[in-house]
Design a protein around this motif. Structure first.
Motif, PDB file in Angstrom:
ATOM      1  N   ALA A  87       0.831  -1.209   0.000  1.00 61.12           N
ATOM      2  CA  ALA A  87       0.000   0.000   0.000  1.00 61.12           C
ATOM      3  C   ALA A  87       0.863   1.254   0.000  1.00 61.12           C
ATOM      4  CB  ALA A  87      -0.927  -0.010   1.219  1.00 61.12           C
ATOM      5  N   MET A  88       1.901   1.274   0.823  1.00 61.33           N
ATOM      6  CA  MET A  88       2.787   2.437   0.867  1.00 61.33           C
ATOM      7  C   MET A  88       3.520   2.606  -0.460  1.00 61.33           C
ATOM      8  SD  MET A  88       4.312   2.629   4.767  1.00 61.33           S
ATOM      9  CE  MET A  88       5.263   1.124   4.653  1.00 61.33           C
ATOM     10  N   GLY A  89       3.963   1.492  -1.035  1.00 64.56           N
ATOM     11  CA  GLY A  89       4.694   1.571  -2.288  1.00 64.56           C
ATOM     12  C   GLY A  89       3.840   2.063  -3.437  1.00 64.56           C
ATOM     13  N   MET A  90       2.573   1.673  -3.444  1.00 63.86           N
ATOM     14  CA  MET A  90       1.691   2.084  -4.542  1.00 63.86           C
ATOM     15  C   MET A  90       1.170   3.508  -4.359  1.00 63.86           C
ATOM     16  SD  MET A  90      -0.286  -1.525  -5.224  1.00 63.86           S
ATOM     17  CE  MET A  90      -1.051  -1.005  -6.776  1.00 63.86           C
ATOM     18  N   ALA A  91       1.375   4.083  -3.167  1.00 62.21           N
ATOM     19  CA  ALA A  91       0.967   5.474  -2.910  1.00 62.21           C
ATOM     20  C   ALA A  91       2.144   6.436  -3.030  1.00 62.21           C
ATOM     21  CB  ALA A  91       0.342   5.583  -1.522  1.00 62.21           C
ATOM     22  N   THR A  92       3.326   5.910  -3.375  1.00 64.91           N
ATOM     23  CA  THR A  92       4.521   6.732  -3.560  1.00 64.91           C
ATOM     24  C   THR A  92       5.151   6.399  -4.905  1.00 64.91           C
ATOM     25  OG1 THR A  92       5.803   5.054  -2.342  1.00 64.91           O
ATOM     26  CG2 THR A  92       4.998   6.965  -1.081  1.00 64.91           C
ATOM     27  N   ARG A  93       6.158   7.178  -5.274  1.00 57.30           N
ATOM     28  CA  ARG A  93       6.795   6.980  -6.570  1.00 57.30           C
ATOM     29  C   ARG A  93       8.287   6.643  -6.465  1.00 57.30           C
ATOM     30  NH1 ARG A  93       4.180   8.988 -11.001  1.00 57.30           N
ATOM     31  NH2 ARG A  93       6.168   9.470 -12.023  1.00 57.30           N
ATOM     32  N   ASN A  94       8.921   7.024  -5.349  1.00 58.61           N
ATOM     33  CA  ASN A  94      10.377   6.899  -5.259  1.00 58.61           C
ATOM     34  C   ASN A  94      10.879   6.212  -3.992  1.00 58.61           C
ATOM     35  OD1 ASN A  94      11.175   8.705  -7.668  1.00 58.61           O
ATOM     36  ND2 ASN A  94       9.811  10.044  -6.503  1.00 58.61           N
ATOM     37  N   LEU A  95      10.127   6.293  -2.919  1.00 59.88           N
ATOM     38  CA  LEU A  95      10.559   5.766  -1.634  1.00 59.88           C
ATOM     39  C   LEU A  95      10.631   4.244  -1.656  1.00 59.88           C
ATOM     40  CD1 LEU A  95      11.054   6.460   1.477  1.00 59.88           C
ATOM     41  CD2 LEU A  95       8.611   5.912   1.758  1.00 59.88           C
ATOM     42  N   GLY A  96      11.714   3.672  -1.141  1.00 52.44           N
ATOM     43  CA  GLY A  96      11.790   2.231  -0.975  1.00 52.44           C
ATOM     44  C   GLY A  96      10.934   1.785   0.198  1.00 52.44           C
ATOM     45  N   VAL A  97      10.333   0.590   0.087  1.00 49.93           N
ATOM     46  CA  VAL A  97       9.524   0.033   1.174  1.00 49.93           C
ATOM     47  C   VAL A  97      10.062  -1.355   1.505  1.00 49.93           C
ATOM     48  CG1 VAL A  97       7.431   1.367   0.766  1.00 49.93           C
ATOM     49  CG2 VAL A  97       7.791  -0.721  -0.529  1.00 49.93           C
ATOM     50  N   VAL A  98      10.353  -1.584   2.790  1.00 49.33           N
ATOM     51  CA  VAL A  98      10.991  -2.819   3.233  1.00 49.33           C
ATOM     52  C   VAL A  98      10.098  -3.489   4.267  1.00 49.33           C
ATOM     53  CG1 VAL A  98      13.025  -3.817   4.348  1.00 49.33           C
ATOM     54  CG2 VAL A  98      13.277  -1.820   2.840  1.00 49.33           C
ATOM     55  N   ALA A  99       9.771  -4.748   4.053  1.00 50.20           N
ATOM     56  CA  ALA A  99       8.934  -5.511   4.978  1.00 50.20           C
ATOM     57  C   ALA A  99       9.769  -6.596   5.647  1.00 50.20           C
ATOM     58  CB  ALA A  99       7.750  -6.140   4.248  1.00 50.20           C
ATOM     59  N   THR A 100       9.534  -6.784   6.940  1.00 52.39           N
ATOM     60  CA  THR A 100      10.179  -7.854   7.689  1.00 52.39           C
ATOM     61  C   THR A 100       9.409  -9.148   7.495  1.00 52.39           C
ATOM     62  OG1 THR A 100      10.995  -6.302   9.347  1.00 52.39           O
ATOM     63  CG2 THR A 100      10.851  -8.633  10.002  1.00 52.39           C
ATOM     64  N   MET A 101      10.092 -10.200   7.080  1.00 48.26           N
ATOM     65  CA  MET A 101       9.473 -11.515   6.937  1.00 48.26           C
ATOM     66  C   MET A 101      10.458 -12.561   7.431  1.00 48.26           C
ATOM     67  SD  MET A 101       7.413 -11.125   3.295  1.00 48.26           S
ATOM     68  CE  MET A 101       8.782 -10.461   2.349  1.00 48.26           C
ATOM     69  N   SER A 102       9.960 -13.503   8.217  1.00 44.77           N
ATOM     70  CA  SER A 102      10.817 -14.455   8.915  1.00 44.77           C
ATOM     71  C   SER A 102      11.070 -15.712   8.098  1.00 44.77           C
ATOM     72  CB  SER A 102      10.174 -14.834  10.252  1.00 44.77           C
ATOM     73  OG  SER A 102      10.881 -15.885  10.870  1.00 44.77           O
ATOM     74  N   THR A 103      12.330 -16.151   8.098  1.00 45.74           N
ATOM     75  CA  THR A 103      12.668 -17.414   7.444  1.00 45.74           C
ATOM     76  C   THR A 103      12.066 -18.596   8.190  1.00 45.74           C
ATOM     77  OG1 THR A 103      14.755 -17.528   8.681  1.00 45.74           O
ATOM     78  CG2 THR A 103      14.820 -16.489   6.517  1.00 45.74           C
ATOM     79  N   MET A 104      11.686 -18.395   9.444  1.00 41.72           N
ATOM     80  CA  MET A 104      11.021 -19.449  10.205  1.00 41.72           C
ATOM     81  C   MET A 104       9.571 -19.632   9.761  1.00 41.72           C
ATOM     82  SD  MET A 104       9.865 -19.433  14.210  1.00 41.72           S
ATOM     83  CE  MET A 104       8.580 -18.235  13.795  1.00 41.72           C
ATOM     84  N   ALA A 105       8.921 -18.524   9.374  1.00 43.00           N
ATOM     85  CA  ALA A 105       7.480 -18.536   9.185  1.00 43.00           C
ATOM     86  C   ALA A 105       7.042 -18.711   7.737  1.00 43.00           C
ATOM     87  CB  ALA A 105       6.879 -17.238   9.746  1.00 43.00           C
ATOM     88  N   TYR A 106       7.839 -18.247   6.797  1.00 41.61           N
ATOM     89  CA  TYR A 106       7.454 -18.283   5.393  1.00 41.61           C
ATOM     90  C   TYR A 106       8.191 -19.410   4.674  1.00 41.61           C
ATOM     91  CZ  TYR A 106       5.318 -13.594   5.626  1.00 41.61           C
ATOM     92  OH  TYR A 106       4.529 -12.505   5.933  1.00 41.61           O
ATOM     93  N   PRO A 107       7.501 -20.333   4.048  1.00 47.64           N
ATOM     94  CA  PRO A 107       8.201 -21.261   3.157  1.00 47.64           C
ATOM     95  C   PRO A 107       8.938 -20.466   2.077  1.00 47.64           C
ATOM     96  CG  PRO A 107       5.933 -21.971   3.523  1.00 47.64           C
ATOM     97  CD  PRO A 107       6.046 -20.592   4.084  1.00 47.64           C
ATOM     98  N   PRO A 108      10.113 -20.901   1.662  1.00 43.67           N
ATOM     99  CA  PRO A 108      10.894 -20.109   0.705  1.00 43.67           C
ATOM    100  C   PRO A 108      10.138 -19.739  -0.565  1.00 43.67           C
ATOM    101  CG  PRO A 108      12.234 -21.870   1.603  1.00 43.67           C
ATOM    102  CD  PRO A 108      10.843 -22.105   2.110  1.00 43.67           C
ATOM    103  N   PHE A 109       9.365 -20.678  -1.106  1.00 40.70           N
ATOM    104  CA  PHE A 109       8.642 -20.362  -2.336  1.00 40.70           C
ATOM    105  C   PHE A 109       7.642 -19.228  -2.109  1.00 40.70           C
ATOM    106  CE2 PHE A 109       5.284 -20.683  -5.455  1.00 40.70           C
ATOM    107  CZ  PHE A 109       5.961 -20.945  -6.642  1.00 40.70           C
TER     108      PHE A 109
END
Length: 437
Positions: A87-109
């Motif tokens: 949502a933040m990325g689609m409301a901006t044009r230049n700012l980078g957006v970084v999300a925290t995601m855990s290698t424990m919780a998300y299957p790699p695919f």
């Protein structure tokens, strides 16, 4: 490094804002609009990226139950960072957006597919903050009783990075041909299975998303232990750090760069950003009074201790606030944060440790004063450290529009006036903006 400019980012999370304060949003609604507007403000100030922290549990360590956490809105409720990043990325044009995601919780695919999708949605401005998770309470939400030991978590994470890297490479950059005449959307000879089978993961592949603008997201990491530093030096494009003073910042950055060189990486590819919380006022006296008022409040001290308890899984409510910690503590959680917080042998009371720069959650660097004074100190610090920049944050990650405006319209113009930070974006991709200087 001849360019004296440094990078700016912001470290926050998708929890209630500074809801108790006079200028708080109030903690509602949960539609993300407050944080979308925050991203737009940071883009106006030419920040490189905004990073959304995350945890996967309701904390219960401080006081032995979840009462304090929920009553004070401390680390819970906490909503998923990935949709907010989109949502933040689609409301901006230049700012980078970084999300925290855990290698424990998300299957790699799943993680690779989600990252690729958000990078496309944001036109090449997505980053992934790589974490292994450090809380048994989080592990118990994913079928485990306790987390594996830290060394094993990093071994698993190294293999995880190999898997997702191969998934991002499972489509050639020119695989999408859009040949209308022959009715071919993608060339099947340029898309391949990875057939990965390691000690911890087994993934067939290929991804079913097209190559995103960056092909893979920017990798952000915050390893502080020796093993964590090795991991960050190997994989990260940007590193989040909390350090003891300017000397500690320089030691950390020099160490990361040495580790990167040792494995054949160009250390200039890694941007080390240090967490800071400037306190700004119209005068130096105003800023100092504000700092004292905030850091000596019972709410602040308890919130900091609850936050430290959650990420180290040590109940700091059991210790006397007005006495030094009785012993040197160890944890299987975030050991780097704990080591910085304890300051073993300093003689400080627990209350003083909590008040000192947010209890180890931000770098120990006195940034209290007018915007001009703080900008000058930031420039001097980076000149001594050698680079690469700062992450603005708050000790318990709450933020208000009032503080955002102080930074964006007070501090940043002073930094820009000194030629210390960017005044415009020159590139579309987050990775290119980070590598610009």
């Amino acid at each position: 490094m001849t360019d004296k400019r440094f990078h700016l980012a912001w470290f926050m999370n998708f929890t209630p804002d500074e809801w108790r304060a006079p200028f708080g949003q109030g903690g509602y609604p949960w539609d993300g609009q407050f944080y979308v507007e925050m991203a737009q403000t940071l883009e106006r100030a030419c920040f490189d990226y905004i990073m959304i922290e995350d945890k996967l549990m309701v904390p219960e360590t401080f006081g032995g139950d979840r009462k304090f956490s929920l009553a004070n809105g401390m680390m819970a409720p906490k909503h998923d960072p990935a949709p907010l990043a989109a949502a933040m990325g689609m409301a901006t044009r230049n700012l980078g957006v970084v999300a925290t995601m855990s290698t424990m919780a998300y299957p790699p695919f799943m993680l690779a597919r989600l990252s690729s999708t958000i990078d496309s949605l944001t036109r090449g401005r997505f980053g992934w903050n790589v974490v292994t998770s450090a809380e048994d309470l989080a592990a118990q939400n994913f079928g485990m009783d306790v987390l594996p030991p830290r060394e094993q978590r990093y071994a698993m994470a190294d293999e995880y990075m190999d898997v997702v890297g191969q998934l991002f490479d499972s489509w050639d950059a020119d695989a999408v041909v859009l040949d209308r005449e022959n009715g071919v959307y993608a060339d099947s000879t340029k898309v391949r299975a990875i057939n990965f089978e390691g000690e911890y993961f087994k993934v067939r592949g290929p991804l079913n998303t097209v190559p995103s603008p960056q092909k893979r997201p920017v990798y952000v990491q915050a390893g502080a232990s020796p093993r964590g530093r090795d991991f960050a030096a190997k994989h990260a494009d940007s590193i989040i750090s909390v350090a003891n003073g300017i000397a500690g910042m320089k030691e950390f950055r020099d160490d990361i760069r040495a580790r990167a060189e040792k494995i054949g990486r160009n250390p200039d590819e890694i941007k080390v950003l240090f967490c800071i919380t400037p306190t700004l006022g119209e005068t130096e006296e105003d800023a100092k009074a504000k700092y004292r008022r905030v850091t000596t409040s019972d709410h602040f001290v308890n919130d900091v201790l609850a936050s430290i308890s959650a990420i180290t899984e040590i109940d700091f409510s059991q210790y006397d606030l007005d006495k030094p910690l009785p012993e040197k503590l160890v944890t299987n959680g975030e050991s780097g944060t704990l080591d910085k917080f304890q300051q073993w042998g300093s003689g400080k009371t627990l209350r003083e440790l909590a008040a000192a720069e947010g209890g180890g959650l931000v770098s120990s660097m006195e940034l209290i004063g007018t915007p001009a004074q703080v900008a000058e100190k930031m420039g001097e610090a980076m000149a001594e450290v050698g680079g690469d920049g700062f992450l603005i944050t708050t000790p318990v990650l709450r933020v208000s529009r009032h503080y955002l405006v102080e930074i964006a319209d007070g501090l940043v113009p002073e930094l820009q006036k000194r030629g210390l930070v960017r005044t415009e974006y020159r590139h579309q991709l987050l990775r290119d903006n980070l590598q610009e200087f």
